[in-house]
Write an enzyme that holds these catalytic residues in place. Structure first.
Site, short mmCIF file in Angstrom:
data_model
loop_
_atom_site.label_atom_id
_atom_site.label_comp_id
_atom_site.label_asym_id
_atom_site.label_seq_id
_atom_site.Cartn_x
_atom_site.Cartn_y
_atom_site.Cartn_z
N SER A 131 0.82 -1.21 0.00
CA SER A 131 0.00 0.00 0.00
C SER A 131 0.85 1.26 0.00
O SER A 131 1.90 1.30 0.62
CB SER A 131 -0.90 0.00 1.23
N LYS A 186 -5.11 -6.36 3.18
CA LYS A 186 -5.00 -5.30 2.18
C LYS A 186 -6.37 -4.94 1.62
O LYS A 186 -6.70 -3.77 1.43
CB LYS A 186 -4.04 -5.73 1.06
N HIS A 189 -8.24 -2.96 4.20
CA HIS A 189 -7.62 -1.63 4.27
C HIS A 189 -8.13 -0.77 3.10
O HIS A 189 -8.51 0.38 3.28
CB HIS A 189 -6.10 -1.82 4.27
N ASN A 190 -8.19 -1.33 1.92
CA ASN A 190 -8.74 -0.60 0.77
C ASN A 190 -10.21 -0.29 1.00
O ASN A 190 -10.67 0.81 0.70
CB ASN A 190 -8.61 -1.41 -0.52
N GLU A 193 -10.69 2.65 3.05
CA GLU A 193 -10.46 3.88 2.27
C GLU A 193 -11.67 4.23 1.40
O GLU A 193 -11.97 5.41 1.22
CB GLU A 193 -9.22 3.72 1.38
#
Ligand code: 2AM
Length: 287
Positions: A131, A186, A189-190, A193
């Site tokens: 990232s 990941k 986490h995306n 966002e």
């Protein structure tokens, strides 16, 4: 035969791949670069990588011959079919104990399947989130590795050296867990966002269409927000975007089409949440 001297190979010379290679080189590792379109190897070696220790390979055999044992081969290619195809072509040129790493945004279920498959051939597998975008890849990304635990000690020194560092110096990279854990983290986490961007878009919409504020006025609000507890990358770039002027002096943001695309991680986060019966409505709105 040239001596086996390289610490790691990286396949996939788009900007993320190139920047990770340059970052590894800066930290003293010898990297072999390879790409499906082989002409891009020489382009890279003769331009961005000029004057470095980076090596170019023109076949997977040549690449494998340049690597120290156990071999470490990292893929930075398009998620999906390309990863499976490279795994198939790598197996014959690698040996038991060697390590294949996928640094793309792969679906965690694919990583679970690939970890089992590669382990069944006697090799080790890591699926890792990377990232920070192109700039992060070059200067220090956050790295989220998972897969075969036995691979981690061999990859740890490289990944922790090239990763971003927290204020106290500790690396933004540690072992996440087995199977698809790295890519799962990941993905989530995306997804977070996506939610963050949804909040920013709703705030923008209320200020613009509800309160009739100008881009400059909204810029000021985001500038204030970025000084307090909302201080973050996404608030910061929104602040800067709102202040950006076109060549005619008008705010550029007002001329940009109100539309956005997605590559999948937000959608996968929502699907996974539904599978577990845990609704995440904000991220679903964003998707
Ligand atoms: P290319 O330069 O040969 O297109 C980002 O697109 C990276 O993924 C590039 O290095 C690209 O290689 C690679 N890539 C995309 N699709 C691929 C595929 N089906 N097989 C192999 N590499 C692929």
């Amino acid at each position: 035969m040239p001596e086996a001297q390289a610490d790691i190979a990286l396949i996939g010379l788009a900007v993320m791949g190139q920047n990770l290679i340059l970052n590894m080189n800066d930290h003293g590792f010898t990297v072999v670069a390879y790409n499906r379109t082989v002409s891009k190897v020489d382009d890279f070696i003769n331009n961005e990588a000029k004057g470095t220790k980076i090596l170019g390979a023109h076949s997977l055999q040549e690449m494998a011959g340049l690597l120290k044992h156990p071999r470490r081969v990292m893929l930075m290619v398009k998620a999906g079919k390309a990863v499976d195809e490279f795994i198939e072509s790598l197996l014959p040129v690698l040996e038991p104990g060697d390590i294949i790493i996928d640094g793309g945004n792969s679906l965690f279920e694919d990583t679970i399947r690939r970890t089992k498959y590669v382990e069944s051939k006697g090799l080790l597998y890591i699926g890792t989130g990377v990232s920070g975008g192109e700039e992060g890849a070059r200067r220090g990304p956050s790295i989220m590795p998972g897969g075969s635990p036995a691979a981690w000690p061999h990859v740890k020194p490289i990944f922790q050296a090239i990763s971003a560092k927290v204020a106290d110096g500790s690396p933004c990279c540690d072992w996440v867990g087995e199977g698809g854990a790295g890519h799962y983290v990941k993905m989530t986490h995306n997804g977070i966002e996506y939610g963050d961007m949804q909040l920013i878009c709703e705030a923008y919409h209320l200020m613009k269409d509800g309160l009739g504020m100008t881009a400059d006025e909204m810029h000021q609000v985001f500038a204030d927000w970025n000084k307090g507890e909302l201080d973050s990358y996404l608030i910061e770039i929104t602040r800067d975007i709102l202040a950006f002027k076109d060549t005619d002096g008008a705010p550029l943001v007002d001329k940009i089409l109100d539309t956005a695309g997605q590559k999948g991680t937000g959608k996968w986060t929502v699907i996974s949440s539904q599978d577990m019966g845990i609704p995440i409505t904000l991220i679903a709105e964003a998707v």
